[in-house]
Design an enzyme around this catalytic site. Structure first.
Site, PDB file in Angstrom:
ATOM      1  N   SER A  15       0.830  -1.210   0.000  1.00 14.21           N
ATOM      2  CA  SER A  15       0.000   0.000   0.000  1.00 14.21           C
ATOM      3  C   SER A  15       0.865   1.261   0.000  1.00 14.21           C
ATOM      4  O   SER A  15       0.523   2.258  -0.643  1.00 14.21           O
ATOM      5  CB  SER A  15      -0.982   0.003   1.176  1.00 14.21           C
ATOM      6  OG  SER A  15      -0.321   0.177   2.401  1.00 14.21           O
ATOM      7  N   HIS A 111       8.720   3.144   8.809  1.00 16.75           N
ATOM      8  CA  HIS A 111       8.642   2.245   9.971  1.00 16.75           C
ATOM      9  C   HIS A 111       7.401   2.598  10.802  1.00 16.75           C
ATOM     10  O   HIS A 111       7.167   3.784  11.083  1.00 16.75           O
ATOM     11  CB  HIS A 111       9.908   2.380  10.828  1.00 16.75           C
ATOM     12  CG  HIS A 111       9.908   1.452  11.986  1.00 16.75           C
ATOM     13  ND1 HIS A 111      10.151   0.087  11.858  1.00 16.75           N
ATOM     14  CD2 HIS A 111       9.645   1.656  13.301  1.00 16.75           C
ATOM     15  CE1 HIS A 111      10.053  -0.486  13.034  1.00 16.75           C
ATOM     16  NE2 HIS A 111       9.746   0.439  13.927  1.00 16.75           N
TER      17      HIS A 111
HETATM   18  C1  GAR Z   1       3.818  -0.893   6.865  1.00 17.87           C
HETATM   19  O1  GAR Z   1       3.061  -0.734   8.043  1.00 17.87           O
HETATM   20  C2  GAR Z   1       5.267  -0.542   7.121  1.00 17.87           C
HETATM   21  O2  GAR Z   1       5.451   0.497   7.997  1.00 17.87           O
HETATM   22  C3  GAR Z   1       5.772  -1.832   7.722  1.00 17.87           C
HETATM   23  O3  GAR Z   1       5.153  -2.848   6.950  1.00 17.87           O
HETATM   24  C4  GAR Z   1       3.899  -2.373   6.477  1.00 17.87           C
HETATM   25  C5  GAR Z   1       3.860  -2.565   4.982  1.00 17.87           C
HETATM   26  O4  GAR Z   1       2.605  -2.242   4.467  1.00 17.87           O
HETATM   27  N1  GAR Z   1       7.197  -1.928   7.656  1.00 17.87           N
HETATM   28  C6  GAR Z   1       7.932  -2.463   8.621  1.00 17.87           C
HETATM   29  O5  GAR Z   1       7.465  -2.946   9.629  1.00 17.87           O
HETATM   30  C7  GAR Z   1       9.423  -2.439   8.343  1.00 17.87           C
HETATM   31  N2  GAR Z   1      10.133  -2.786   9.538  1.00 17.87           N
HETATM   32  P1  GAR Z   1       2.408  -2.057   2.912  1.00 17.87           P
HETATM   33  O6  GAR Z   1       3.036  -3.296   2.243  1.00 17.87           O
HETATM   34  O7  GAR Z   1       0.938  -2.025   2.728  1.00 17.87           O
HETATM   35  O8  GAR Z   1       3.081  -0.798   2.500  1.00 17.87           O
END
Ligand code: GAR
Length: 202
Positions: A15, A111
């Site tokens: 996303s 993060h």
């Molecule tokens: C997000 O919440 C991001 O902050 C987290 O993974 C999710 C990915 O969502 N990242 C971490 O935890 C990195 N340590 P997305 O694939 O929908 O962007």
């Protein structure tokens, strides 16, 4: 100024990648799209990338004998697409000093916590378990540590008694979708300067 090329490392849903890519397509972020690379063959982001006219690659860590070899394969793809900025948008693997050295000052991570609190995995859960009343998200440059690099932008989110992991994650994600594109936009406009541990926004 030549438009910067922005590429993405992703592990899942994508996303954050989607939000940034849409703003590049619309011209709100003055940049060009590069490539999407994932360490997970099932990452939704790999399916979405062609919608933006982007190449997407699953670089399977299991096929490489070391983390460095895996990263060299990613580096090659990023360079083939003339990447200026790498956005780690939900990339769940720690990048080695080798990779960080190759893209120093040119890798932005999002993060889901207010760093330096709750680095590493499951940051939303860490915050809930700790019982903090405020958490949030951080867009930062990646350095050799785990979530220790210079902070570009942060946004705070209140935790209420009724919050669950799901409701908190949704609230944080909403803020991620606001600050990550902004950090990318500032980078592409040449407005970010790393001064020691700090980032100055010109
Ligand atoms: C997000 O919440 C991001 O902050 C987290 O993974 C999710 C990915 O969502 N990242 C971490 O935890 C990195 N340590 P997305 O694939 O929908 O962007």
């Amino acid at each position: 100024m030549k438009k910067k090329v922005v590429s993405f490392l992703v592990s899942g849903r994508g996303s954050n990648f989607t939000v940034v890519a849409k703003k590049i397509i619309s011209g709100e972020i003055d940049a060009r799209l590069g490539v999407v690379i994932s360490d997970n063959g099932k990452a939704k982001a790999l399916e979405i990338a062609p919608d933006f006219g982007m190449g997407s690659f699953f670089v399977d860590p299991a096929l490489y004998s070391s983390r460095k070899d895996h990263e060299i394969a990613m580096e090659k793809l990023l360079n083939e697409h003339r990447t200026d900025l790498v956005v780690a948008a939900g990339y769940m693997r720690i990048l080695s000093p080798y990779f960080v050295g190759k893209f120093r000052g040119r890798i932005i991570n999002i993060h889901p916590a207010l760093l330096p609190s709750f680095p590493g995995a499951e940051a939303q859960n860490q915050a809930l378990k700790y019982g903090v009343k405020i958490t949030g998200c951080t867009a930062h440059f990646i350095d050799e540590g785990t979530d220790t690099g210079p902070i570009i932008l942060q946004a705070a989110v209140h935790i209420h008694e009724e919050d669950t992991l799901t409701s908190l994650s949704v609230k944080i994600l909403r803020e991620e979708h606001r600050i990550l594109p902004l950090a990318v936009k500032y980078f592409c406009e040449g407005r970010l300067k790393i001064v020691g541990k700090s980032v100055v926004i010109k």
